[in-house]
Design a protein around this motif. Structure first.
Motif, mmCIF file in Angstrom:
data_model
loop_
_atom_site.group_PDB
_atom_site.id
_atom_site.type_symbol
_atom_site.label_atom_id
_atom_site.label_comp_id
_atom_site.label_asym_id
_atom_site.label_seq_id
_atom_site.Cartn_x
_atom_site.Cartn_y
_atom_site.Cartn_z
ATOM 1 N N LYS A 1 6.924 9.229 2.237
ATOM 2 C CA LYS A 1 6.322 8.853 0.933
ATOM 3 C C LYS A 1 7.301 8.075 0.058
ATOM 4 C CE LYS A 1 4.756 12.838 -0.592
ATOM 5 N NZ LYS A 1 4.079 14.063 -0.844
ATOM 6 N N MET A 2 8.601 8.330 0.278
ATOM 7 C CA MET A 2 9.613 7.691 -0.584
ATOM 8 C C MET A 2 9.653 6.168 -0.446
ATOM 9 S SD MET A 2 12.639 10.534 -0.077
ATOM 10 C CE MET A 2 13.908 9.789 -1.100
ATOM 11 N N ILE A 3 8.989 5.634 0.598
ATOM 12 C CA ILE A 3 8.961 4.164 0.717
ATOM 13 C C ILE A 3 7.573 3.580 0.449
ATOM 14 C CG2 ILE A 3 11.037 3.841 2.125
ATOM 15 C CD1 ILE A 3 9.092 3.682 4.594
ATOM 16 N N ASP A 4 6.677 4.373 -0.119
ATOM 17 C CA ASP A 4 5.415 3.797 -0.588
ATOM 18 C C ASP A 4 5.715 2.888 -1.781
ATOM 19 O OD1 ASP A 4 3.871 5.054 1.309
ATOM 20 O OD2 ASP A 4 3.373 6.781 0.043
ATOM 21 N N SER A 5 4.977 1.781 -1.868
ATOM 22 C CA SER A 5 5.228 0.805 -2.939
ATOM 23 C C SER A 5 4.063 0.736 -3.921
ATOM 24 C CB SER A 5 5.466 -0.576 -2.309
ATOM 25 O OG SER A 5 5.168 -1.611 -3.216
ATOM 26 N N LYS A 6 4.382 0.364 -5.140
ATOM 27 C CA LYS A 6 3.349 0.184 -6.167
ATOM 28 C C LYS A 6 2.485 -1.030 -5.865
ATOM 29 C CE LYS A 6 5.924 1.030 -9.921
ATOM 30 N NZ LYS A 6 6.841 0.739 -10.838
ATOM 31 N N PHE A 7 3.090 -2.047 -5.213
ATOM 32 C CA PHE A 7 2.409 -3.334 -5.072
ATOM 33 C C PHE A 7 2.010 -3.689 -3.646
ATOM 34 C CE2 PHE A 7 5.195 -3.627 -8.795
ATOM 35 C CZ PHE A 7 4.253 -3.912 -9.767
ATOM 36 N N ALA A 8 2.678 -3.070 -2.653
ATOM 37 C CA ALA A 8 2.419 -3.451 -1.264
ATOM 38 C C ALA A 8 2.276 -2.177 -0.430
ATOM 39 C CB ALA A 8 3.570 -4.310 -0.741
ATOM 40 N N ASP A 9 2.134 -2.343 0.887
ATOM 41 C CA ASP A 9 1.955 -1.156 1.739
ATOM 42 C C ASP A 9 3.205 -0.284 1.746
ATOM 43 O OD1 ASP A 9 -0.543 -2.114 2.355
ATOM 44 O OD2 ASP A 9 0.135 -3.140 4.183
ATOM 45 N N ILE B 1 6.992 -10.204 -1.878
ATOM 46 C CA ILE B 1 6.178 -9.406 -0.951
ATOM 47 C C ILE B 1 5.945 -10.244 0.300
ATOM 48 C CG2 ILE B 1 3.917 -8.318 -0.549
ATOM 49 C CD1 ILE B 1 3.888 -7.523 -3.495
ATOM 50 N N VAL B 2 6.300 -9.670 1.450
ATOM 51 C CA VAL B 2 6.120 -10.399 2.721
ATOM 52 C C VAL B 2 5.106 -9.657 3.595
ATOM 53 C CG1 VAL B 2 8.421 -11.433 2.744
ATOM 54 C CG2 VAL B 2 8.088 -9.206 3.824
ATOM 55 N N THR B 3 4.410 -10.446 4.431
ATOM 56 C CA THR B 3 3.480 -9.846 5.383
ATOM 57 C C THR B 3 4.150 -9.836 6.745
ATOM 58 O OG1 THR B 3 1.614 -10.705 4.139
ATOM 59 C CG2 THR B 3 1.159 -9.971 6.389
ATOM 60 N N SER B 4 4.317 -8.640 7.294
ATOM 61 C CA SER B 4 4.987 -8.517 8.583
ATOM 62 C C SER B 4 4.028 -8.870 9.718
ATOM 63 C CB SER B 4 5.485 -7.082 8.762
ATOM 64 O OG SER B 4 4.367 -6.214 8.858
#
Ligand code: BES
Ligand code: MN
Ligand code: ZN
Length: 504
Positions: A429-437, A337-340
């Motif tokens: 919605k298809m790029i919503d993540s379980k763990f990150a934004d 997981i990266v922070t942009s």
């Protein structure tokens, strides 16, 4: 390699040595004035040859007469201009390419640019012709040690004379064509260059050459990028021995920098100098093509070249994110997981969906720093756009109807066509993540659209268009104006967008 081709404009004169090119319509009539220029014997021989060869004067059809009687020129090439209807909509850039392709082994050529009734032979048409000639003449052969053909001759004319009525207009307008050709050729050269030569650092150096044209250039290195916080971009490059770079180019050509109209236009390019896929490594077949995964960035640099060298009256920012995507002990992993730069977090699902990570950070940076009036980004972003549109159109994704319509219009004029694709919240919605934004890859379906939605999350309210050029920038079918692997796609499109709608 920039071609050394010389094109000069003269009034209608007796053709010299080399090739002499003339045009006829589908009635095959050689006008009296033209007959006088080439001589009656050559004209008569040509008339016989046209009948013998069943030549019908169809658009871009050609017939060559060798050693025409009583002419100094050693070949007379007649090119068809088709029917009166065809002639109304002649594309002179493509025609220039077709003419160049018909010169055979001639080293010099004179084009007698006079023509069938109702055919435009003005300065702009001649300038367009010269653009097509230059683009067709382009070759990338710097790594071939044997450049000669079997007869020892290196092919291609090196001096072309365009003879016409309005010489002054042609000379003036052809300078603009030359700037444009220079930009397209620069983009092609960058895309064709092998990845061991053109790494991010070398790419940045080549962009810096634009300083000579008055473009302000800032190169950000990894230390500066880390300080700024472009961690999504840096994550892509972290498995490579080659350092990442971001290059910002500024062309301030608008006469009056004050006022609300002073906001610059911004063009942003994906510059993945080589895309192995990273840990989510690509299959080996055709992987060599991924040297062209920096074509978006190449287009932006070529565009800046064209705008600066023709001194466009407009303020423009060009920004490119340059990285190499490699598998390595230090490479980014699926699951990371990266922070942009935007502060939004991204779960890496597939390290091969790297272009969007690069663009997200650069787009956010450009938007924050320069408050542009619009942003257009270009990227060889998805294989899926090839499935949808093939090599004929680039995918256009946009939050702005005006910008989209303008891109579509200039696409029709230049032949660098775009096709608008949908965006909406169900795809998003298809790029919503379980763990990150968000996650950097959706499911298999709608791959180009979910990629566009990823980028859109870094755009805010600014009018924006994303061009997915994976199908148009390289490896597309040869045309009259391009015989090279890299097409330089987008330079003519965006130069025209700027010229038609945004120059003061
Ligand atoms: N650079 C490729 C896309 C590409 C493919 C460009 C073919 C030119 C020709 C991009 O980085 C990529 O690998 N995209 C993946 C995304 C997927 C992993 C979600 C793709 O298209 O398969
Ligand atoms: Mn990839
Ligand atoms: Zn890529």
């Amino acid at each position: 390699m920039p071609s050394t081709l010389k094109i000069i404009f003269n009034s209608l004169i007796q053709p010299k040595t080399g090739a002499c090119v003339i045009f006829v319509g589908d009635d095959l009539v050689i006008p009296l004035g033209l007959k006088k220029l080439i001589g009656t014997s050559a004209a008569n021989a040509l008339a016989r040859a046209m009948t013998a060869e069943n030549f019908k004067g169809k658009e871009k059809a050609a017939l060559t007469l060798l050693a025409p009687p009583n002419m100094v020129a050693d070949r007379l090439i007649v090119i068809g201009t088709g029917t009166a209807k065809d002639r109304e909509k002649t594309d002179y850039v493509n025609l220039g390419g077709a003419v160049m392709g018909r010169l055979g082994s001639a080293k010099q050529a004179t084009i007698l640019f006079t023509g069938p009734n109702g055919w435009r032979v003005d300065g702009q048409a001649a300038a367009d012709l010269s653009l097509g000639i230059r683009l067709r003449a382009y070759k990338f052969d710097k790594y071939k040690t044997k450049k000669k053909d079997d007869n020892g001759a290196s092919e291609g004319a090196d001096s072309i004379n365009i003879a016409l009525g309005d010489v002054a207009a042609a000379r003036k307008l052809a300078k603009v064509s030359e700037s444009l050709a220079g930009g397209v050729i620069m983009a092609r050269d960058l895309v064709n260059e092998p990845p061991n030569v053109l790494d991010p650092v070398e790419f940045a150096k080549r962009a810096e050459v634009l300083k000579a044209l008055g473009v302000e250039i800032t190169v950000l290195d990894e230390k500066q990028l880390a300080k700024i916080g472009m961690r999504a971009l840096l994550g892509v490059g972290q498995g490579s021995r080659k350092e990442s770079r971001v290059v910002i180019m500024k062309w301030n050509g608008a006469p009056n920098k004050k006022g609300p109209k002073g906001a610059p236009l911004a063009f942003i390019g994906k510059g993945v100098c080589f895309d192995t896929g990273g840990i989510s490594i690509k299959p080996s077949g055709g992987m060599e093509d991924m040297k062209g995964d920096m074509a978006g960035a190449a287009c932006v640099v070529g565009l800046m070249h064209a705008l600066a060298s023709r001194k466009a009256k407009v303020n423009v920012i060009g920004a490119i994110g340059l990285v190499e995507n490699m598998p390595d002990g230090n490479a980014q992993r699926p699951g990371d997981i990266v922070t942009s730069l935007s502060g939004q977090t991204i779960e890496i699902i597939n390290t091969d969906a790297e272009g969007r990570l690069v663009l997200g950070d650069v787009i956010w940076y450009v938007n924050e720093h320069y408050k542009p009036s619009f942003m257009v980004n270009l990227a060889t972003l998805t294989g899926a756009i090839l499935v949808a549109l093939g090599n004929e159109h680039a995918g256009l994704f946009s939050n702005d109807d005006t910008l989209s319509e303008r891109l579509h219009a200039v696409g029709q004029v230049t032949g660098e066509r775009v096709w608008r694709m949908p965006l909406d919240k169900n795809y998003d919605k298809m790029i919503d993540s379980k763990f990150a934004d968000m996650k950097n890859a959706g499911a298999r379906n709608a791959g180009s659209i979910t990629a566009a939605h990823f980028i859109k999350r870094f755009v805010g309210e600014t009018p924006w268009a994303h061009l997915d050029i994976a199908g148009t920038a390289m490896s597309s079918p040869e045309t009259d104006i391009n015989k090279s692997w890299a097409s330089g796609w987008g330079v003519r499109l965006l130069d025209r967008l700027v010229a038609d709608y945004y120059e003061i």
